[in-house]
Design a protein around this motif. Structure first.
Motif, short mmCIF file in Angstrom:
data_model
loop_
_atom_site.label_atom_id
_atom_site.label_comp_id
_atom_site.label_asym_id
_atom_site.label_seq_id
_atom_site.Cartn_x
_atom_site.Cartn_y
_atom_site.Cartn_z
N ASP A 260 0.52 -1.36 -0.19
CA ASP A 260 -0.16 0.13 0.32
C ASP A 260 1.09 1.39 -0.30
N ALA A 261 0.44 2.33 -0.29
CA ALA A 261 1.65 3.61 -0.43
C ALA A 261 1.52 4.19 1.02
N ASP A 262 0.92 4.00 1.74
CA ASP A 262 1.06 4.20 2.69
C ASP A 262 2.06 3.56 3.39
N THR A 263 2.35 2.04 3.65
CA THR A 263 3.23 1.47 3.85
C THR A 263 5.23 2.35 2.99
N ILE A 264 4.63 1.55 1.82
CA ILE A 264 5.96 2.32 1.20
C ILE A 264 5.69 2.44 -0.50
N SER A 265 6.50 3.18 -0.92
CA SER A 265 6.50 4.23 -2.37
C SER A 265 7.96 3.14 -3.10
N ASP A 266 7.38 3.83 -4.59
CA ASP A 266 8.22 2.91 -5.54
C ASP A 266 9.38 3.28 -5.61
N GLU A 267 9.65 5.09 -5.70
CA GLU A 267 10.29 5.22 -4.87
C GLU A 267 11.85 4.49 -4.00
N ASP A 268 11.05 4.30 -3.12
CA ASP A 268 11.69 3.87 -2.17
C ASP A 268 12.36 2.54 -2.24
N LYS A 269 11.95 1.98 -2.84
CA LYS A 269 11.95 0.74 -2.81
C LYS A 269 12.57 -0.04 -3.88
N ASP A 270 13.17 1.57 -4.74
CA ASP A 270 14.10 1.27 -5.98
C ASP A 270 15.43 1.79 -5.85
N ASP A 271 15.08 2.25 -4.71
CA ASP A 271 16.49 3.16 -4.05
C ASP A 271 16.84 1.77 -2.90
N ASP A 272 16.56 0.90 -2.67
CA ASP A 272 16.82 0.12 -1.86
C ASP A 272 18.23 -1.12 -2.45
N GLU A 273 17.02 -1.66 -3.51
CA GLU A 273 17.82 -2.72 -4.56
C GLU A 273 17.92 -2.19 -5.55
N ARG A 274 19.24 -1.64 -6.93
CA ARG A 274 18.87 -1.50 -8.24
C ARG A 274 19.49 -2.71 -8.77
N PHE A 275 18.38 -3.52 -9.85
CA PHE A 275 18.43 -3.83 -10.04
C PHE A 275 18.41 -4.00 -11.91
N THR A 276 20.35 -4.47 -12.40
CA THR A 276 20.05 -4.35 -14.10
C THR A 276 19.95 -5.49 -14.71
N LEU A 277 19.22 -5.73 -15.93
CA LEU A 277 19.46 -6.53 -16.85
C LEU A 277 19.34 -5.81 -18.34
N TYR A 278 20.56 -6.63 -18.42
CA TYR A 278 21.40 -6.50 -19.90
C TYR A 278 20.83 -7.68 -21.46
#
Length: 939
Positions: A260-278
């Protein structure tokens, strides 16, 4: 092969492929407190092992809809990194993909505790969506870096919520953009260099490359760790990062989607784990540009496009419609974010015109504006305006105001022969009253010139009365003049309208006129027959079945007419066809033989001498199709030869039974002791060369009428089919051979063949005069026609001083060589004139200027001839029409070289500058040397 710089997606008959390379990123571990609260998390594969087995699926989407099924990588056991290096072939071809196509790529994890007892144990590890075409419409190729959105399946909607390049973060109104980070900018620069290195744009060095890769990888990890620290410092305190991730993972496992948006935002999750697919897309030698299908117009559009207003050159563009906010379709081109602009088809645009313009035209052209329309005479100012309009070339369109002025004074202009074509253009053929007045006025018009009659036979004039008047004007032309335009008149047959149920041909039609004249003159009949036969058997995609039917119908009635008047002439044409068929068969056999050239020559001589071919002795003699004035009675087999070429053209020496008396002065004669040498070849379409030689012959006649003899050599050429034909052989020497034998000196060649110590430069005066005139004539004509691919092998010189060009495979400004000069005036030609400071070179330039100004006066005739060829199968004309279309294509290219928009003095100065640039062109010399090297290597 023509040079090109890009391909289109419609040409790629190849499935969409993507290679899954490597997944990079650091996964955070879960505290035991979280695992105790949610024990099902510990059974997720990526939680148990940071290098757990993951698999990837890829699916093509467009317009928020899937295209085909998804494809999956095989299960792979990872040791140190998650690297697949597997190609996935999607079940859709590149040529079938719309511009909005995007590949949705999802990395799947394994969970032992599915929701509700589901047998599907796969949960999304992360997803990303990458468009197949970039913002410029170019097909993506090579290595691509895609951001992976954790615990989300790839979203193929438009727009996607999992774009491979995340959109920039929103800032508040007064918030300043964050300062650039030097380390991240340097990392981006290195990634661009890696792409160049991968495409071999940067030299590779294995041992040094490994060290660079290791250091760059370490730098990337340091940058990622620093970014994570900055994000944790700037983030407002909510919950522990690991707890938020576990909550998001728990909801994903249970099938509830994101936290839920009150719990966590997408920006917060992206900053925690940065995965890149080549991933990798196939690499192409050239950029691939998106090309949409040419969908057939609707039934309504077809009906309206057949009306005269639809075929008008000045058709109005489709209207633009603005939708309100939020109701524009997703595929519309956004001009304004709030009000996007889309184009729609208006069915009335081909049927109805602007009512204001229509009413204005009715008022202007109304007879109420004058007591008697015939009494209207222009004043001085109006006369100047009319003279300016009458000076327009045949390709220049008339404005609405011009049309109104011309129509108002149409009766006054009936004494001016130049005005008829303008009045016809100004007539509104949808108005029966105007058509009736035009029909009544045409018989009283002053006699028009032939060039105007040719213009009225073009594709834009379909009124039968107008075309009948043009045909009636052609009846006053002699057979010799008519032969000059016969090639274009045959093409004009496709613009005639015939009733499918109608027997015979209308007496006023162009076809009936040509048949009557050709039946009374065998020269005309010979060429009419072969021009028609080539078009009848042309099965290329550029020739429609309807046009072939028209040519076949005219040929049939021509044969019927010959059978009535003189059956022997029809039998003569049939015998010519038998001879051409035998020569074509022999040419194909020689061409496809795998023997060497000497063996091919022996095979040719043996085949020609074979009695079953009946070529050694032809009884009775028959007129040569290439030159009907020559009666051929056989072939000399021992003198046959095969040229050095990939198509293996045949050299044949024909026996002639007559002395070719009364031949036209414009055609070079090569008979020597009763021989007529020709070149016969298959595998090449000679219609373009045939057209150029016809225009050169016409221009030579125009110059001779002005008492300007430039000693041209318009040899004969005839296409007997779309892939075969015969060429008159002129004994001569190529400048490349002269350059090699006489050490680059054309002057030495002329002195050796025509020595005269008292003549100019040691050459006989008549020979030098012929050389000067012929050089000037061909320089001007090849400039006007835009002849390309000029090198020393297709510039020929006779001992008499006659200089001429051959091989017209590139015209209208097309040239396979880069930076080619507009006129081929090489240093060998200038050296033969004694250099740029000699009196002969000054005389050469004067001949060029005189010829150019003379031909400019007859530019309308040349332009009208080219306008009749716009729908022909001539290669370069067809290419120009496809690229530019309408009068801006082939006709526009020729008109541009005439410089009709400037005065005569300015046009001469422009030609003088072109000559100077051609003499000083350095790149042309390099091309000539390169061509000599290539020809020598082939030999």
């Amino acid at each position: 092969m023509d040079t090109y710089t890009f391909a289109t997606s419609r040409q790629i008959d190849f499935p969409v492929c993507v290679r899954i390379n490597t997944l990079e990123g650091k996964q955070l571990s879960f505290p035991y407190s979280i695992l105790l609260k949610h024990p099902e998390i510990r059974h997720v594969g990526s939680v148990q092992n940071t290098n757990s087995e993951l698999y990837v699926t890829a699916q093509l989407w467009a317009e928020s809809k899937p295209l085909g099924v998804s494809m999956q990588t095989p299960h792979t056991f990872f040791k140190n990194s998650r690297t697949w290096n597997k190609w996935l072939e999607l079940p859709v071809l590149v040529k079938d993909c719309p511009s909005s196509s995007q590949v949705a790529i999802t990395v799947w994890d394994i969970s032992a505790c599915p929701e509700n007892g589901s047998i599907d144990h796969a949960v999304p590890f992360g997803g990303t969506t990458i468009p197949l075409f970039d913002e410029d419409g170019t097909l993506r190729k090579g290595r691509q870096k895609c951001k992976v959105y954790r615990r989300k399946a790839a979203d193929g909607q438009s727009p996607s919520r999992t774009p491979h390049i995340p959109p920039p973060k929103r800032r508040k109104a007064n918030e300043q953009p964050p300062p650039p980070i030097p380390e991240e900018e340097e990392l981006e620069r290195l990634e661009q260099l890696f792409k160049k290195h991968e495409m071999n744009d940067i030299p590779q060095n294995d041992w040094l490359d490994q060290l660079v890769f290791q250091n760059v990888g370490k730098k990337a990890r340091d940058v990622e760790q620093a970014a994570r620290k900055r994000s944790s410092v700037n983030r407002p305190p909510k919950r522990k990062s690991a707890e938020m991730i576990s909550a998001g993972l728990k909801d994903t496992v249970n099938g509830y989607g994101d936290v839920d948006a009150d719990t966590i935002s997408d920006e917060d999750k992206d900053d925690d784990e940065r995965f890149t697919l080549y991933v990798d897309f196939p690499r192409w030698d050239f950029p691939v540009i998106f090309e949409d299908y040419g969908y057939e117009p609707s039934k309504m559009m077809k009906e309206f496009s057949s009306t005269p207003s639809a075929s008008a050159v000045g058709a109005k563009p489709p209207p633009e419609v603005r939708y309100g906010p939020g109701i524009a379709p997703g595929t519309s081109v956004v001009d304004d974010e709030d009000y996007p602009v889309v184009q729609i088809f208006d069915p009335e645009q081909f049927q109805k015109e602007n009512p204001c313009e229509s009413k204005h035209r009715r008022l202007v052209r109304s007879d109420r504006n004058a007591f008697s329309d015939s009494d209207q005479k222009p004043n001085a100012k109006m006369r100047d305006e009319l003279n300016e309009i009458l000076s327009y070339g045949p390709t220049q369109e008339l404005s609405a105001q011009d049309k109104d002025v011309i129509w108002t004074f149409r009766r006054h202009l009936s004494r001016e022969k130049r005005a008829l074509t303008k009045v016809v253009k100004a007539t509104d053929f949808t108005n029966p009253n105007e058509v009736r007045q035009l029909v009544e006025l045409i018989p009283r018009w002053a006699k028009i010139d032939v060039d105007a009659a040719l213009e009225l036979l073009g594709p834009t004039y379909d009124n039968p009365v107008v075309r009948a008047y043009a045909v009636d004007r052609l009846r006053q032309a002699g057979d010799a003049e008519l032969q000059l335009y016969l090639l274009q008149l045959v093409q004009a047959l496709k613009f005639e309208k015939y009733e499918s149920t109608e027997e015979g041909l209308p007496a006023s039609s162009l076809a009936k006129f040509l048949i009557d004249r050709a039946a009374n003159n065998f020269m005309l009949g010979n060429y009419l027959h072969w021009f028609l036969m080539v078009e009848c058997v042309d099965q290329s995609t550029d020739t429609s079945a309807a046009n072939r039917a028209v040519f076949a119908r005219v040929e049939y009635y021509f044969m019927v007419e010959l059978e009535k008047r003189d059956p022997s002439l029809r039998k003569t044409l049939l015998r010519q066809g038998e001879m051409i068929t035998i020569l074509s068969s022999i040419s194909k056999e020689i061409r496809f033989s795998r023997a060497n050239r000497l063996q091919k020559i022996e095979l040719l001589k043996k085949t020609l001498a074979d009695p079953k071919n009946e070529l050694v002795k032809i009884e009775p003699p028959i007129p040569l199709a290439l030159d009907p004035e020559v009666q051929v009675c056989g072939v000399y087999p021992d003198e046959a030869n095969v040229f050095k070429s990939s198509l293996s053209p045949l050299y044949l020496s024909l026996k002639i039974a007559n002395a070719a008396e009364g031949s036209s002065a414009s055609t070079p004669r090569t008979q020597t002791h009763g021989k007529y040498p020709i070149i016969f070849k298959t595998g090449d379409d000679l219609r373009q060369d045939q057209l150029v030689i016809q225009i050169i012959t016409l221009m030579n006649n125009l110059l001779l009428k002005e008492n300007l003899d430039l000693k041209l050599t318009p040899y004969r050429i005839l296409a007997t089919s779309p892939s075969a034909g015969a060429v008159q052989f002129i004994p001569s020497t190529a400048l490349s051979v002269i350059s090699a034998k006489y050490k680059g000196s054309v002057l030495a060649y002329l002195r050796a063949n025509n020595p005269d110590a008292s003549g100019p430069l040691g050459v006989r005066k008549e020979t030098m005069d012929t050389y000067i005139r012929s050089c000037a004539g061909y320089c001007v004509i090849t400039y006007i026609l835009g002849v390309g691919d000029r090198h020393l092998d297709n510039l020929l010189l006779q001992p008499s001083g006659h200089f001429f060009h051959i091989d017209f495979g590139f015209i209208l400004g097309r040239d396979p060589k880069p930076f080619a000069p507009l006129i081929k005036l090489c240093k060998e030609m200038v050296e033969g004139l004694g250099g740029t400071t000699s009196p002969q070179y000054a005389q050469f330039k004067q001949f060029c200027f005189t010829a150019y100004t003379t031909l400019r006066k007859s530019s309308s005739l040349v332009l009208n001839l080219f306008s009749l060829m716009v729908q022909s199968s001539v290669t370069d004309i067809r290419l120009m029409e496809e690229q530019m279309g309408g009068m801006g294509g082939a006709v526009g290219k020729v008109r541009e070289r005439f410089n009709l928009d400037v005065s005569e003095e300015e046009a001469v100065r422009a030609l003088d500058q072109v000559l100077a640039d051609s003499v000083n062109a350095v790149f042309g010399v390099v091309i000539d040397r390169l061509h000599e090297f290539v020809q020598g290597w082939r030999a």
